[in-house]
Scaffold this motif. Structure first.
Motif, PDB file in Angstrom:
ATOM      1  N   ILE A   1      64.180  -8.613  38.909  1.00  0.00           N
ATOM      2  CA  ILE A   1      62.922  -8.359  38.219  1.00  0.00           C
ATOM      3  C   ILE A   1      62.767  -6.858  38.030  1.00  0.00           C
ATOM      4  CG2 ILE A   1      61.643  -8.401  40.412  1.00  0.00           C
ATOM      5  CD1 ILE A   1      59.215  -9.397  38.796  1.00  0.00           C
ATOM      6  N   GLY A   2      62.339  -6.458  36.852  1.00  0.00           N
ATOM      7  CA  GLY A   2      62.127  -5.052  36.558  1.00  0.00           C
ATOM      8  C   GLY A   2      60.796  -4.839  35.856  1.00  0.00           C
ATOM      9  N   LEU A   3      60.157  -3.697  36.126  1.00  0.00           N
ATOM     10  CA  LEU A   3      58.858  -3.375  35.535  1.00  0.00           C
ATOM     11  C   LEU A   3      58.923  -1.984  34.910  1.00  0.00           C
ATOM     12  CD1 LEU A   3      56.536  -4.664  38.396  1.00  0.00           C
ATOM     13  CD2 LEU A   3      57.055  -5.816  36.229  1.00  0.00           C
ATOM     14  N   PRO A   4      59.412  -1.882  33.673  1.00  0.00           N
ATOM     15  CA  PRO A   4      59.522  -0.566  33.034  1.00  0.00           C
ATOM     16  C   PRO A   4      58.184  -0.090  32.465  1.00  0.00           C
ATOM     17  CG  PRO A   4      60.318  -2.264  31.551  1.00  0.00           C
ATOM     18  CD  PRO A   4      59.985  -2.952  32.850  1.00  0.00           C
ATOM     19  N   ILE A   5      57.984   1.208  32.508  1.00  0.00           N
ATOM     20  CA  ILE A   5      56.839   1.833  31.859  1.00  0.00           C
ATOM     21  C   ILE A   5      57.304   3.165  31.277  1.00  0.00           C
ATOM     22  CG2 ILE A   5      56.064   2.889  34.035  1.00  0.00           C
ATOM     23  CD1 ILE A   5      53.184   2.649  32.907  1.00  0.00           C
ATOM     24  N   GLY A   6      56.890   3.442  30.055  1.00  0.00           N
ATOM     25  CA  GLY A   6      57.348   4.649  29.383  1.00  0.00           C
ATOM     26  C   GLY A   6      56.226   5.341  28.631  1.00  0.00           C
TER      27      GLY A   6
ATOM     28  N   PRO B   1      61.331   0.518  38.110  1.00  0.00           N
ATOM     29  CA  PRO B   1      61.708  -0.038  39.415  1.00  0.00           C
ATOM     30  C   PRO B   1      62.221  -1.465  39.251  1.00  0.00           C
ATOM     31  CG  PRO B   1      59.330  -0.024  39.162  1.00  0.00           C
ATOM     32  CD  PRO B   1      59.882   0.669  37.956  1.00  0.00           C
ATOM     33  N   MET B   2      63.255  -1.804  40.025  1.00  0.00           N
ATOM     34  CA  MET B   2      63.874  -3.120  39.933  1.00  0.00           C
ATOM     35  C   MET B   2      64.117  -3.672  41.330  1.00  0.00           C
ATOM     36  SD  MET B   2      66.716  -2.470  36.941  1.00  0.00           S
ATOM     37  CE  MET B   2      67.103  -4.227  36.793  1.00  0.00           C
TER      38      MET B   2
ATOM     39  N   GLN C   1      66.051  -0.828  43.416  1.00  0.00           N
ATOM     40  CA  GLN C   1      66.713   0.130  42.535  1.00  0.00           C
ATOM     41  C   GLN C   1      65.665   0.734  41.615  1.00  0.00           C
ATOM     42  OE1 GLN C   1      69.559  -1.794  39.993  1.00  0.00           O
ATOM     43  NE2 GLN C   1      70.274   0.094  39.035  1.00  0.00           N
ATOM     44  N   THR C   2      65.834   2.008  41.250  1.00  0.00           N
ATOM     45  CA  THR C   2      64.922   2.663  40.314  1.00  0.00           C
ATOM     46  C   THR C   2      65.728   3.431  39.279  1.00  0.00           C
ATOM     47  OG1 THR C   2      63.238   2.938  42.043  1.00  0.00           O
ATOM     48  CG2 THR C   2      62.993   4.256  40.050  1.00  0.00           C
ATOM     49  N   MET C   3      65.430   3.180  38.016  1.00  0.00           N
ATOM     50  CA  MET C   3      66.046   3.911  36.919  1.00  0.00           C
ATOM     51  C   MET C   3      64.971   4.688  36.177  1.00  0.00           C
ATOM     52  SD  MET C   3      68.769   1.126  35.390  1.00  0.00           S
ATOM     53  CE  MET C   3      67.465  -0.038  34.956  1.00  0.00           C
ATOM     54  N   GLY C   4      65.366   5.775  35.537  1.00  0.00           N
ATOM     55  CA  GLY C   4      64.399   6.550  34.779  1.00  0.00           C
ATOM     56  C   GLY C   4      65.049   7.716  34.069  1.00  0.00           C
ATOM     57  N   GLY C   5      64.249   8.449  33.322  1.00  0.00           N
ATOM     58  CA  GLY C   5      64.786   9.602  32.615  1.00  0.00           C
ATOM     59  C   GLY C   5      63.752  10.238  31.705  1.00  0.00           C
ATOM     60  N   ALA C   6      64.122  11.382  31.149  1.00  0.00           N
ATOM     61  CA  ALA C   6      63.304  12.101  30.177  1.00  0.00           C
ATOM     62  C   ALA C   6      64.207  12.500  29.009  1.00  0.00           C
ATOM     63  CB  ALA C   6      62.661  13.334  30.809  1.00  0.00           C
ATOM     64  N   PHE C   7      63.699  12.359  27.776  1.00  0.00           N
ATOM     65  CA  PHE C   7      64.547  12.535  26.602  1.00  0.00           C
ATOM     66  C   PHE C   7      63.767  13.194  25.471  1.00  0.00           C
ATOM     67  CE2 PHE C   7      65.408   8.636  28.903  1.00  0.00           C
ATOM     68  CZ  PHE C   7      66.727   8.798  29.268  1.00  0.00           C
ATOM     69  N   TRP C   8      64.510  13.886  24.622  1.00  0.00           N
ATOM     70  CA  TRP C   8      63.981  14.456  23.399  1.00  0.00           C
ATOM     71  C   TRP C   8      64.762  13.890  22.218  1.00  0.00           C
ATOM     72  CZ3 TRP C   8      63.993  16.739  27.993  1.00  0.00           C
ATOM     73  CH2 TRP C   8      62.852  17.434  28.395  1.00  0.00           C
ATOM     74  N   ARG C   9      64.071  13.659  21.134  1.00  0.00           N
ATOM     75  CA  ARG C   9      64.694  13.149  19.909  1.00  0.00           C
ATOM     76  C   ARG C   9      64.413  14.121  18.771  1.00  0.00           C
ATOM     77  NH1 ARG C   9      62.580   9.461  15.827  1.00  0.00           N
ATOM     78  NH2 ARG C   9      64.252   8.369  14.731  1.00  0.00           N
ATOM     79  N   TYR C  10      65.500  14.552  18.110  1.00  0.00           N
ATOM     80  CA  TYR C  10      65.384  15.497  17.002  1.00  0.00           C
ATOM     81  C   TYR C  10      65.906  14.851  15.735  1.00  0.00           C
ATOM     82  CZ  TYR C  10      66.427  19.396  13.902  1.00  0.00           C
ATOM     83  OH  TYR C  10      66.506  20.223  12.818  1.00  0.00           O
TER      84      TYR C  10
END
Length: 290
Positions: free
Chosen positions: A98-103, A120-121, A135-144
């Motif tokens: 089970i995973g609960l993504p938020i962005g 978090p998963m 387990q926890t996944m995440g990140g920060a990104f820029w789009r050009y």
């Protein structure tokens, strides 16, 4: 959902500028994937066991507009993986995830977007003495957006799991060659996409897959964490049913990199889990153009 899509259409967000026939990524899906038998082997002891794998997945995300330039995305992810052991080396078992993504995403100006997410998963096996693995996944990104047909993405990504943390920089791109063809280098899903018209979509590329679980061996007071890492290479065909609803079929080869065991006494045991053919069936919802 229709109101949210219209709100984004009326906002300052810009997701696609070209007149490409490639549809927007899914906001919800449900599907199943079946792998043929694979061999788990150890370099020191030879073939350990044969197993088959079937998984069922479901996910959905709801984008919520906060301002004309800010939005959050709240979602959920569920997966059920069934491992079928073909000999007497072990019993069949299942792994639930089970995973609960938020962005969060912001449109800085017509060329730039910034986004961040955390997911978090939890993983739980039906094997005896199994416990939850977190387990926890995440990140920060820029789009050009360089022009109407080419955009770039860069940033940083992390995946924190028991005995398997890693942090990496990120670079990706998407090139709309013409109205029918798109070359996507968005990791970890690089692909070539082709849409002959509004109703059909073909995709050839890679996608990650796998499972994680833990168990307490008899007589031990600590858990052994197991991670099955895999990459799938396949060809999918998707047909629009009506509105934004699509059905797809995919066939390919699952290239299992390995089955890793981590415990307090001996860490990082890598075992070759082989490769196997697979087929998948999926139904998804893709919103219209923003």
């Amino acid at each position: 959902m229709a109101r949210q899509i219209q709100a984004f259409a009326d906002s300052e967000f810009v997701f696609q500028r070209s007149s490409s026939l490639i549809p927007f990524p899914p906001l919800a899906f449900v599907g199943t994937k079946h792998y043929s038998d694979a061999e788990v082997t150890s370099s020191s002891r030879g073939v350990e066991l044969n197993y088959g794998l079937t998984s069922v997945s479901q996910a959905a995300a709801i984008p919520l507009l906060l301002t004309e330039r800010d939005a959050i995305v709240i979602g959920e992810y569920l997966n059920w993986s069934s491992f079928r052991i073909r000999d007497d080396a072990a019993e069949d078992f299942n792994v639930a995830t089970i995973g609960l993504p938020i962005g969060w995403i912001r449109q800085i100006d017509p060329q730039w977007q910034v986004a961040a997410f955390v997911m978090p998963m939890g993983h739980k096996s039906t094997a005896e003495d199994a416990d939850w693995t977190w387990q926890t996944m995440g990140g920060a990104f820029w789009r050009y957006v360089q022009n109407d047909r080419l955009w770039w993405a860069f940033g940083a990504y992390f995946d924190a799991a028991p005995g398997d943390d890693f942090y990496i920089p990120y670079l990706g791109a998407s090139w709309t060659i013409n109205d029918h063809w798109t070359l996507s280098a968005i990791m970890p899903w690089p692909a070539v996409l082709y849409a002959p018209n509004d109703d059909w979509l073909f995709r050839l590329g890679l996608a990650p897959s796998g499972a994680s679980w833990s168990a307490y061996p008899p007589g031990e007071d600590h858990a052994v964490v197991m991670n099955l890492d895999a990459w799938d290479f396949g060809l999918s065909v998707e047909r629009r049913l009506f509105g934004g609803y699509h059905a797809g079929l995919e066939v390919g080869v699952g290239g299992f990199r390995g089955l890793r065991f981590d415990d307090a006494g001996l860490e990082g045991i890598d075992i070759d889990a082989g490769t196997s053919a697979y087929f998948a069936l999926e139904f998804n919802f893709r919103p219209g153009e923003f």
